[in-house]
Scaffold this active site. Sequence first.
Site, PDB file in Angstrom:
ATOM      1  N   VAL A   1       8.961  20.494  60.139  1.00 30.51           N
ATOM      2  CA  VAL A   1       9.567  21.652  59.825  1.00 30.51           C
ATOM      3  C   VAL A   1       8.740  22.859  60.386  1.00 30.51           C
ATOM      4  O   VAL A   1       7.594  23.121  60.045  1.00 30.51           O
ATOM      5  CB  VAL A   1       9.866  21.752  58.166  1.00 30.51           C
ATOM      6  CG1 VAL A   1      10.801  23.147  58.000  1.00 30.51           C
ATOM      7  CG2 VAL A   1      10.539  20.780  57.705  1.00 30.51           C
ATOM      8  N   LYS A   2       9.564  23.765  60.968  1.00 29.72           N
ATOM      9  CA  LYS A   2       8.993  25.108  61.681  1.00 29.72           C
ATOM     10  C   LYS A   2       9.049  26.079  60.696  1.00 29.72           C
ATOM     11  O   LYS A   2      10.024  26.386  60.143  1.00 29.72           O
ATOM     12  CB  LYS A   2       9.640  25.263  62.862  1.00 29.72           C
ATOM     13  CG  LYS A   2       9.524  24.421  63.854  1.00 29.72           C
ATOM     14  CD  LYS A   2      10.097  24.834  65.326  1.00 29.72           C
ATOM     15  CE  LYS A   2       9.407  25.670  66.104  1.00 29.72           C
ATOM     16  NZ  LYS A   2       9.668  25.855  67.554  1.00 29.72           N
ATOM     17  N   VAL A   3       7.887  26.566  60.364  1.00 32.64           N
ATOM     18  CA  VAL A   3       7.693  27.893  59.433  1.00 32.64           C
ATOM     19  C   VAL A   3       7.040  28.850  60.166  1.00 32.64           C
ATOM     20  O   VAL A   3       5.955  28.557  60.830  1.00 32.64           O
ATOM     21  CB  VAL A   3       7.080  27.491  58.340  1.00 32.64           C
ATOM     22  CG1 VAL A   3       6.773  28.522  57.272  1.00 32.64           C
ATOM     23  CG2 VAL A   3       7.658  26.229  57.354  1.00 32.64           C
TER      24      VAL A   3
END
Length: 949
Positions: A140-142
């Site tokens: 997941v890209k944060v």
Amino acid sequence: MNPLKALFPELGQAVWLDFVARGFIAEGRLKRLVDEDGLRGVTSNPSIFEKAIGDSAEYDPALKAVMEAGDSRVIDLYEGLAIADIQAAADVLRPVYEASDGADGYVSLEVSPYLALHTDETLAEARRLHAAVARDNLMVKVPATPEGIPAIQTLTAEGISINVTLLFGQDAYEQVARAFIAGLQARVEKGGDVSRIASVASFFISRIDVTVDKALDAKIAEANDPDEKAALEALKGKVAIANAKLAYQRYKRIFAEPAWQALAAKGAKAQRLLWASTGVKNKAYSDVLYVEELIGPDTVNTMPPATMDAFRDHGRSRAAIEEDVAGAEAVMARLAKSGIDIDAIARQLVEEGVQLFVDAADKLLGAVAGKRADLLAARLNGQTLVLDEALGTESKKAVETWRASGAIRRLWAHDKTLWSGADEDRWLGWLRIVEDELGHLGDYVDFAEDVRRAGFTDAVVLGMGGSSLGPEVLAETFGHRDGFPKLRILDSTDPDEVRAVEAAVNLPTTLFIVASKSGSTLEPNVFRDYFLGRMKAVVGADGAGSHFVAVTDPGSAMETAAKADDFRKIFHGVPQIGGRYSILSAFGLVPAAASGIDVGAFLDTARTMVRSCGPAVPPAQNPGVLLGTAMASAALKAGRDKVTIIASPGIDTFGAWAEQLIAESTGKGGKGLIPIDGEPVDVPAVYGRDRFFVYLRLDGHADERQDEAVRNLEREGHPVARITLATAEQLPQEFFRFEVATAVAGALLGINPFDQPDVEASKIETKKLFDAAEAQGALPAETPLFSDDRIALYADPANAEALSGQDGFEAAIAAHLGRIRDGDYVAFLAYVARNPSHHAILQDARIALRDTRRVATCLEFGPRFLHSTGQAYKGGPDTGVFLQITADPAEDLAIPRRKLGFGTVIAAQARGDFAVLAERGRRALRVHIKGGDVEAGLKRIAAAVNAAA
């Protein structure tokens, strides 16, 4: 082995692809990259999905399949497509993931960029996406915003692999690396496994050089010394790589510390640096610059397809990341000496990066919204704005401002600063009421069946304002349905109108729906008192309550009274919804169910528009925002504040509902839109340049004369919003469109669209007068300006002075109408029975005035307009000229438990209305018809208006 494939086995750098698309995966091209080039991962972002979904038709079959099964929200449509692609790509890369023991083989999916500045929302979305994709090899890209960094730590502790994005500065990178380590430590402390958690820190490259080179060019232009110019020129194209090399040195130091070694002993994998944005943007540089100079062990380079192709073709592999670290330090030192602050640039690039992804997300979701609308076709009411060039430009500016500021998402998030910052957040329950009421659908179905079984022949709504105008639209549009009672509305305290309703129904088989949010509004209470008393007389005290249903907010005085009188049922409204926004709540659904309207279909139809106006639909594709910005821009930039509603036969009562919504919501603080309902459309010559037209056209029932007239208005340059409905059953969509549009217009006007201060002032004045009349037996005596045997004129001192010196009734009317200025409107406020005969007389006078003076006109019947347009007349712009009409009742009608009858109620309301108009400095004159012959008095008034016109 080609240069691309050699990077990992020979130099320890994993190659990831910065691209994803459905056909690319389905046709096996992704798998070929894995097999032939050693590809070890895939990244995605909103820009990538925008190009994949928005710029091609390859996703159309999947969208069509979803829409054929039923409508869906735009965000759900997008996520359905994106998640399917991510899952498919993850499955292709699964062998890499397994072979690397979870170090590689990942596919990245970004948390919505709209949440980049919100920690809790980022956490919630990351968890949701992780669960939805349901693949171990998902990252997941944060973003590495200040709000994102604590989310990275928490998510890591929960065992979710994170791709940290939008890194530009070395200090920010160190914060991210330490947040990752802290997250693993927290997981270990709770006994969790850390061996299958991976993370990358995505350090953006080319954007740094683009920004720094621009700053260097500015310094070069300012410099006078040739040596200084040369030194600055030498820095161009060097800073991004130098910055990355020094970040790599920090990586080595951090992951050599004892804290990390303790985690590594438990199987933890180091967070690798990932070089992102490695496509070269300056054509003067080598197209493989940001690959060749950043090769090193335990790193990742995510390349767009073109860069991957270029490196495969002519790239040179060497372990460059630790070459000339001292030179990298010197580059950064020379940059600082030049006065360029790399940390400030890094902060700037994070902000710009978030905005770029927001812009891409807007384009992406706009494309999906457009495809959804195309697939819905006639199931979604259409809307076309016909604006001249100047107004079109202003409207587009307003739309873009709404997009850039995220205003539609702020509206749905109940952000009161979108308006005046008062209490607007407390009045936005209408945004989600359709979904909420679908959850209570069974209650309405059961109620409808109970009404049908009981054999009621009539259902009468006793209410005012939004509580009555909405049900009136339903009664007139949907008509009488077999097996169910005929729906009627009573919202007038005129004794003749109350008698007319009673005469039209059979009391023993009539159901009364008493609608009052607060339970303290005068009109619903006196209606209830009257008809409850009549019902007791007809069916007996024990059975009277079974003929009544209450719709009111929880805990109101109406609820207490309904329980005491043993009402058949009590439905609760939502305290967070004002009356004029209540049609899609119990205030509209109870009358709908009682009259046999399919409430489920009604709500489902409305939901189509709710989804079209949702928070994920960008303003340029959002029908509510488009209408609201157009109306407000027309008023603010072109002086076109008279929103004139035209509607096809069969849906023409919608205008009265829209009129009260727009007027009561926007008309305050000296600002506002003045809605004009009920004027038959005519040739352009009868209109001033202060009009904005809204045309609701019902396919198959349109009036050809209306069509031609609207076309003529467009040809003459008048702005027109065309709304098309395939069937009358799709009218529920318009309730929501106009609610959103009105809220949007209120934001642009800078007012609170959910209060009604001047309506409240009128209520207070009316109560004061009525209470005094109850105590003294009659209203206070008045002194007329003029009186004969049939007519009397009244005015406050200021208006009386303006009319002084006029000899007789007709002269006074002429003088009053002579006060009309350009851009004004004239409103007839008639406190008499609203019946076809009375309406026709005043309508003729109204149209004559419009045609000769080119002035907007309103025809309102009291007291119902008090709770709607009355707000704008008192609190809106001072452009109204008011002619109030009152009359002696032919015969009064007593109210049980009250000393005085309906005649006194309506007289008190008229006087209270006039008193507030006068107090607000409005141009107003009251004409009172004496002796009870209302029709004759109206004809005399109309003749005087016609003569003065």
